[in-house]
Write an enzyme that holds these catalytic residues in place. Structure first.
Site, short mmCIF file in Angstrom:
data_model
loop_
_atom_site.label_atom_id
_atom_site.label_comp_id
_atom_site.label_asym_id
_atom_site.label_seq_id
_atom_site.Cartn_x
_atom_site.Cartn_y
_atom_site.Cartn_z
N LYS A 8 40.76 41.07 32.32
CA LYS A 8 41.97 41.90 32.49
C LYS A 8 42.74 42.04 31.18
O LYS A 8 43.35 43.07 30.92
CB LYS A 8 42.87 41.31 33.59
CG LYS A 8 42.62 41.93 34.95
CD LYS A 8 41.44 41.36 35.69
CE LYS A 8 40.20 42.18 35.71
NZ LYS A 8 39.09 41.56 36.45
N ALA A 13 25.80 48.64 37.95
CA ALA A 13 27.10 49.32 38.06
C ALA A 13 27.90 48.71 39.20
O ALA A 13 28.40 49.41 40.07
CB ALA A 13 26.89 50.81 38.27
N VAL A 68 31.04 45.68 40.22
CA VAL A 68 32.45 45.54 39.83
C VAL A 68 32.57 45.12 38.36
O VAL A 68 33.28 45.75 37.57
CB VAL A 68 33.14 44.49 40.74
CG1 VAL A 68 34.56 44.23 40.28
CG2 VAL A 68 33.11 44.95 42.19
N ILE A 69 31.84 44.06 37.98
CA ILE A 69 32.00 43.52 36.63
C ILE A 69 31.43 44.50 35.60
O ILE A 69 32.03 44.73 34.54
CB ILE A 69 31.34 42.12 36.52
CG1 ILE A 69 32.07 41.15 37.46
CG2 ILE A 69 31.36 41.60 35.09
CD1 ILE A 69 31.46 39.76 37.56
N GLU A 98 21.83 51.54 37.24
CA GLU A 98 22.00 50.86 38.52
C GLU A 98 20.77 51.12 39.39
O GLU A 98 20.42 52.26 39.64
CB GLU A 98 23.28 51.37 39.21
CG GLU A 98 23.43 50.98 40.66
CD GLU A 98 23.37 49.48 40.91
OE1 GLU A 98 24.18 48.74 40.34
OE2 GLU A 98 22.48 49.04 41.68
N VAL A 149 24.18 41.85 36.63
CA VAL A 149 23.44 42.08 37.88
C VAL A 149 23.85 41.08 38.96
O VAL A 149 23.10 40.84 39.91
CB VAL A 149 21.92 42.04 37.64
CG1 VAL A 149 21.48 43.20 36.77
CG2 VAL A 149 21.50 40.71 37.01
N ARG A 176 26.13 37.36 40.30
CA ARG A 176 26.33 35.95 39.98
C ARG A 176 25.64 35.10 41.04
O ARG A 176 25.44 35.54 42.16
CB ARG A 176 27.84 35.63 39.93
CG ARG A 176 28.54 36.40 38.82
CD ARG A 176 30.01 36.08 38.75
NE ARG A 176 30.28 34.69 38.43
CZ ARG A 176 30.23 34.18 37.18
NH1 ARG A 176 29.92 34.95 36.15
NH2 ARG A 176 30.50 32.91 36.97
N ASP A 196 33.05 30.14 44.95
CA ASP A 196 31.82 30.91 44.71
C ASP A 196 30.56 30.16 45.11
O ASP A 196 29.51 30.78 45.30
CB ASP A 196 31.70 31.25 43.21
CG ASP A 196 32.53 32.46 42.82
OD1 ASP A 196 33.36 32.91 43.64
OD2 ASP A 196 32.36 32.95 41.68
N HIS A 233 61.66 56.00 47.79
CA HIS A 233 61.23 57.26 47.19
C HIS A 233 61.82 57.36 45.79
O HIS A 233 63.00 57.03 45.61
CB HIS A 233 61.70 58.44 48.02
CG HIS A 233 61.37 59.77 47.40
ND1 HIS A 233 60.09 60.27 47.39
CD2 HIS A 233 62.15 60.65 46.73
CE1 HIS A 233 60.09 61.43 46.75
NE2 HIS A 233 61.33 61.69 46.34
#
Ligand code: FAD
Ligand code: AMP
Length: 481
Positions: free
Chosen positions: A58, A189, A191-192, A211, A278, A280, A320, A452
């Site tokens: 980020k 292709a 997210v990462i 991809e 590709v 993790r 993970d 608004h």
């Protein structure tokens, strides 16, 4: 010597460090073991997320966005500046400062909460014992009432594109380029791959994403995925679907990539750098003694039940390294819940409401089920779509690409999912996640007063559109089986 703890956590990524802090908050004597070292060989907390994942990516996405906006983004506002310059080593150095600051923050939180921070490698033995090999080589056996395994994940490598750290890199290497590659290949292709491809594309690389799958972002709502692909293509990202990489050859400072295209023909591209993105895989190397009693599933994840209990009594696993989306906040939530369960509380993770974000520009974000999933589940549903083009704030900011899509149950009007590509998508989807957590209907969101002018008015309008009541566009009520 044997030290006894209520809880030993192995791994200090977002799953492990959060579990350790929560356990300590609940009065449990807690230690957290971490083996990651920084460039100076010093132990460092934070795992993938802080060191080579969420935070550094980020930082670079934000730096590259600022550069790109300065170059291209303000013309419609009547603002032009001289040609901006990018100093890549400085940008990378800033990223590292951000990482150091954030991981230092975890060490402070450990201190503040009374978590014992141990730098070295943990190995689970039988009977809730942990062998701790400190970074200085000394070995100690620790005992715990409960052990939480949070050893995380590492990038998948594929034999056809072996990472050499120079021309062929993984996501970690792609955070360290010292100059902008002229021509950049990205395998995958996902997210990462899209985030890292965007970073270098904005800085001037010609980016080609190869991809293997026929569908773009297959796990996402396909209407949003199509819109996203259109936007990325307009930005100059060359996304080639149905393109499976079959070989790579490094010659000097270049890498030749061979792939089969959608017609089955062999194609080649020559790149200055190639990023392999590709996916993790769970990481358990050296983590478990043969008699630890912890089982892995067929894909190498630590096997756990819905409450993150492993097959060994008193041993839990989170993040993970267990099933579910590989997202920092999913692991953190599991960490909290496990710590609370250990303390005797009845906490649960709501796996149905885990938002996810792709931090490209504009952002892409989602929570709940996609239209494809709801359809496959055979449920009767309504869809409300609202384009940012009709949102005053989005037009005023010249950020009017994309849309909000909301899906609700046709009978109960309960929100089943929300999918956004557009400005502030991550924050907008979070509003819907909160509403879903309280069992909100689309009507509830539609009846809520939104400030608004804000981007979030697109959420209200999409919610109204679910039942054909959007104000700022003609309604086309869609009811589908
Ligand atoms: P990890 O963060 O992988 O941490 C595991 C830790 O355990 C590591 O520090 C490791 O050194 C340590 N460890 C392992 N074995 C041992 C042992 N035997 N002894 C001691 N220590 C051990 N997710 C998001 O939600 N949002 C994002 O924007 C996002 N962006 C990403 C960008 C990139 C480039 C990458 C690579 C990932 C990104 N992710 C993102 C994914 C996110 O980083 C992971 O989901 C998250 O870090 C997983 O947390 P974890 O605690 O389970 O494991
Ligand atoms: P993710 O799991 O979101 O990180 O995405 C990884 C992507 O890489 C998936 O969409 C895979 O289809 C893709 N992929 C895996 N192997 C190859 C390959 N050999 N060539 C091209 N794409 C691949």
């Amino acid at each position: 010597m044997s030290d006894k703890y209520d809880v030993i956590v192995i791994g200090s990524g977002p799953a492990g460090y959060v579990a350790a802090i929560r356990a300590a908050q609940l009065g449990l004597k807690t230690a957290c073991i971490e083996k990651w070292k920084n460039d100076e060989g010093k132990g460092i907390n934070g795992g993938t997320c802080l060191n080579v994942g969420c935070i550094p990516s980020k930082a670079l996405l934000d730096s590259s966005h600022k550069y790109h906006a300065l170059k291209e983004g303000y013309k419609n506002h009547g603002i032009t500046a001289g040609a901006p310059k990018i100093n890549v080593p400085e940008m990378i150095e800033r990223k590292q400062k951000v990482v150091d600051q954030m991981s230092g923050g975890i060490s402070q939180l450990f201190k503040a909460n009374g978590v014992t921070s141990l730098y070295g490698t943990g190995k689970l033995l039988a009977g809730r014992k942990v062998e701790f090999t400190a970074n200085d080589g000394s070995v100690q056996e620790l005992e715990a009432e409960n052990v939480i395994l949070a050893s995380g994940s590492v990038p998948v490598d594929i034999p056809v594109a072996p990472v050499n750290g120079e021309t062929i890199v993984d996501s970690t290497g792609a955070l360290e380029f010292q100059s902008v590659p002229k021509k950049l290949g990205v395998i995958g292709a996902g997210v990462i791959g899209l985030e890292l491809g965007s970073v270098w594309g904005r800085l001037g690389s010609e980016v080609i994403c190869l991809e293997a799958m026929d569908e773009f972002l297959a796990m996402m709502d396909q209407q949003i995925a199509k819109e996203t692909k259109k936007i990325l293509t307009k930005q100059g990202l060359d996304i080639r679907l149905s393109s499976r990489v079959t070989a790579t050859e490094v010659k000097g400072k270049k890498v030749t990539v061979t792939y089969t295209d959608k017609d089955g023909n062999e194609q080649q591209e020559v790149f200055d750098k190639l990023i392999v993105c590709v996916g993790r895989r769970p990481y358990t190397e050296g983590l478990l003694a043969a008699d630890s009693g912890v089982n892995l599933d067929e894909r190498g994840f630590i096997y756990v039940n819905d409450l993150c209990s492993t097959s060994a009594p008193g041993v839990w696993a989170v993040g993970d390294v267990v099933r579910g989306p590989m997202l920092a906040h999913k692991g953190s939530e599991e960490g909290v819940v496990v710590a609370e369960r250990i303390a005797g509380q009845k906490s649960l993770v709501n796996y149905d409401i885990i938002p996810s974000v792709i931090y490209i520009h504009p952002e892409v974000a989602a929570v709940g089920r996609t239209e494809e999933q709801v359809k496959a589940d055979g449920e009767d549903y309504n869809v409300g779509i609202f384009p940012f083009m009709a949102i005053g704030r989005a037009v005023a900011s010249d950020e009017a690409e994309g849309m909000v899509k909301m899906i609700a149950d046709a009978k109960t009007d309960r929100v089943l999912g929300c999918h956004v590509v557009g400005p502030s998508a991550a924050d907008l989807v979070q509003q819907v996640a909160l509403a879903m957590e309280f069992g909100s209907t689309a009507e509830d969101i539609g009846m809520t007063v939104f400030s608004h002018p804000t981007m979030s008015e697109a959420v209200k309008e999409a919610a109204l559109a679910v039942n054909g009541h959007a104000i700022h566009m003609p309604n086309r009520k869609r009811r589908k089986k």
